[in-house]
Design an enzyme around this catalytic site. Structure first.
Site, short mmCIF file in Angstrom:
data_model
loop_
_atom_site.label_atom_id
_atom_site.label_comp_id
_atom_site.label_asym_id
_atom_site.label_seq_id
_atom_site.Cartn_x
_atom_site.Cartn_y
_atom_site.Cartn_z
N GLY A 1 -4.08 -13.59 14.08
CA GLY A 1 -4.74 -13.58 13.22
C GLY A 1 -6.27 -14.52 12.86
N ARG B 1 3.84 -0.29 10.56
CA ARG B 1 3.90 -1.68 10.16
C ARG B 1 4.07 -2.42 8.63
NH1 ARG B 1 -0.83 -6.41 8.40
NH2 ARG B 1 0.09 -8.60 10.47
N TYR C 1 0.67 -1.15 -0.17
CA TYR C 1 0.13 -0.02 0.17
C TYR C 1 1.12 1.41 0.63
CZ TYR C 1 -3.89 -3.54 0.60
OH TYR C 1 -4.57 -4.57 0.61
#
Length: 372
Positions: A329, A227, A180
């Site tokens: 997760g 992160r 991203y």
């Protein structure tokens, strides 16, 4: 019982005193409403997974509507969204947990069809991702950000961080991983700029450094985290010198922002790629390591990736490194009481992958707590 492991020992993170080091990973789940407002169902979901003295990281959250916003993903740019998140932070804090909101700008991974005015996606360079995006259509050619536009993008992050604090969160995690926008500036495969934000490691790291500095100034270092994913490969990410690149970033943070809430690295063992489109990169899992970055950073260091497949490795990781927390997760999806299950060696419930990205309560808030 695994209560003697460092995984269940206290640690100070930001302004919070944690009782254990098991962290809820950021997990996109598509349960917001059509206006990207968090729903009561989301408050129930996060509240279920909150534990006394535990840390939670929210799903990736949009900072602007002009970012190809996927349906039913939450934002933090409107008053309605802030109010929706307040209910979530309240449900988490009621259980005694700490929660950071992950701030997300997808950059060149966005889709113009989903933008309010069909704006072209932006990125560090005019290089498109190969293949199709999550919307099922081919990725578009992004518009390279002009140098003078970059401070405006950073200010959008800063405002989102302020909104997160208004919504009751203990801090924010800047999403600089998985291909991203922030990650696009860092990697050599996606950044071919010739100005102050491209070329050398120092220049490619500049956007991330300026972003961390601006957010930390606005809400405090202790409330700011970031992160990274040096070996993700997702969305065409590849860097020529990953150890040098992320080593420089972490060294700069240690020197200039040593009180950051935490630094979060996705380990090369993460099987995200293997489940998508690049199984040929599986060798990275056994040849690369985040340990050099761990050795540089003296504050709280979160690792994630592949722990659902081998939860026992979480104990080994925490016992080996005194400043380390482990984020999980998928096992947390199907086991809302995961810390208790691991601490007491109780069996884990399997997850249902087909419900990861649906829009109702099935596979979201209906997983049961353990009963003997």
């Amino acid at each position: 019982m695994n209560s003697t492991s460092s995984l269940f020992s206290p640690i100070t993170l930001g302004n919070s005193k944690l009782n254990h080091r098991l962290v809820l990973c950021p997990l996109t789940r598509f349960r917001a409403d059509k206006d990207h407002v968090p729903t009561p169902m989301m408050a129930e979901y996060y509240g279920q997974r909150a534990s006394e003295g535990g840390l939670m990281i929210s799903e990736a959250t949009y900072i602007t509507p002009a970012d190809g916003v996927l349906p039913n993903t939450p934002g933090i740019y409107s008053e309605a969204q802030i109010e929706g998140w307040k209910e979530i932070s309240k449900s988490v804090h009621t259980k005694g947990a700490t929660m950071f909101l992950q701030l997300w700008h997808t950059g060149r991974a966005a889709c113009s069809q989903l933008n309010p005015n069909n704006e072209q996606p932006i990125g560090p360079s005019a290089i498109s991702i190969q293949g199709k995006g999550l919307t099922g259509v081919p990725y578009e050619m992004p518009r390279a950000l002009e140098t003078h536009e970059i401070p405006k993008v950073i200010e959008t992050f800063v405002q989102a961080a302020k909104n997160a604090i208004e919504a009751g969160f203990d801090g924010v995690e800047l999403h600089a991983a998985n291909g991203y926008l922030v990650d696009q500036f860092i990697n050599t495969s996606s950044n071919k700029r010739t100005d102050l934000y491209g070329g050398s490691i120092e220049n490619r790291a500049r956007f991330a450094m300026e972003l961390v500095g601006a957010v930390a100034e606005a809400i405090g270092e202790e409330r700011t985290a970031i992160r990274f994913s040096p070996w993700s490969g997702f969305q065409d990410m590849k860097d020529d010198t990953p150890y040098e690149t992320w080593g420089y970033l972490v060294s700069q943070f240690q020197e200039k922002h040593p009180k950051l809430g935490y630094v979060h690295f996705i380990e090369p063992r993460d099987d995200f790629l293997g489940r998508l489109d690049q199984p040929e990169r599986a060798h990275i899992a056994v040849t690369e390591t985040v340990e050099p970055f761990q050795n540089i950073w003296k504050g709280p260091f979160i690792v994630s990736g592949g722990y659902t497949a081998n939860p026992k490795r979480a104990f080994e990781t925490a016992d080996k490194n005194s400043n380390t927390l482990v984020a999980i997760g998928r096992a947390f999806i199907s086991n809302p009481d995961l810390p208790l299950r691991l601490k007491n060696n109780w069996p884990l419930s399997p997850y249902d992958r087909s419900t990861f990205y649906t829009n109702d309560a099935v596979g979201y808030t209906d997983y049961e707590f353990y009963t003997e």
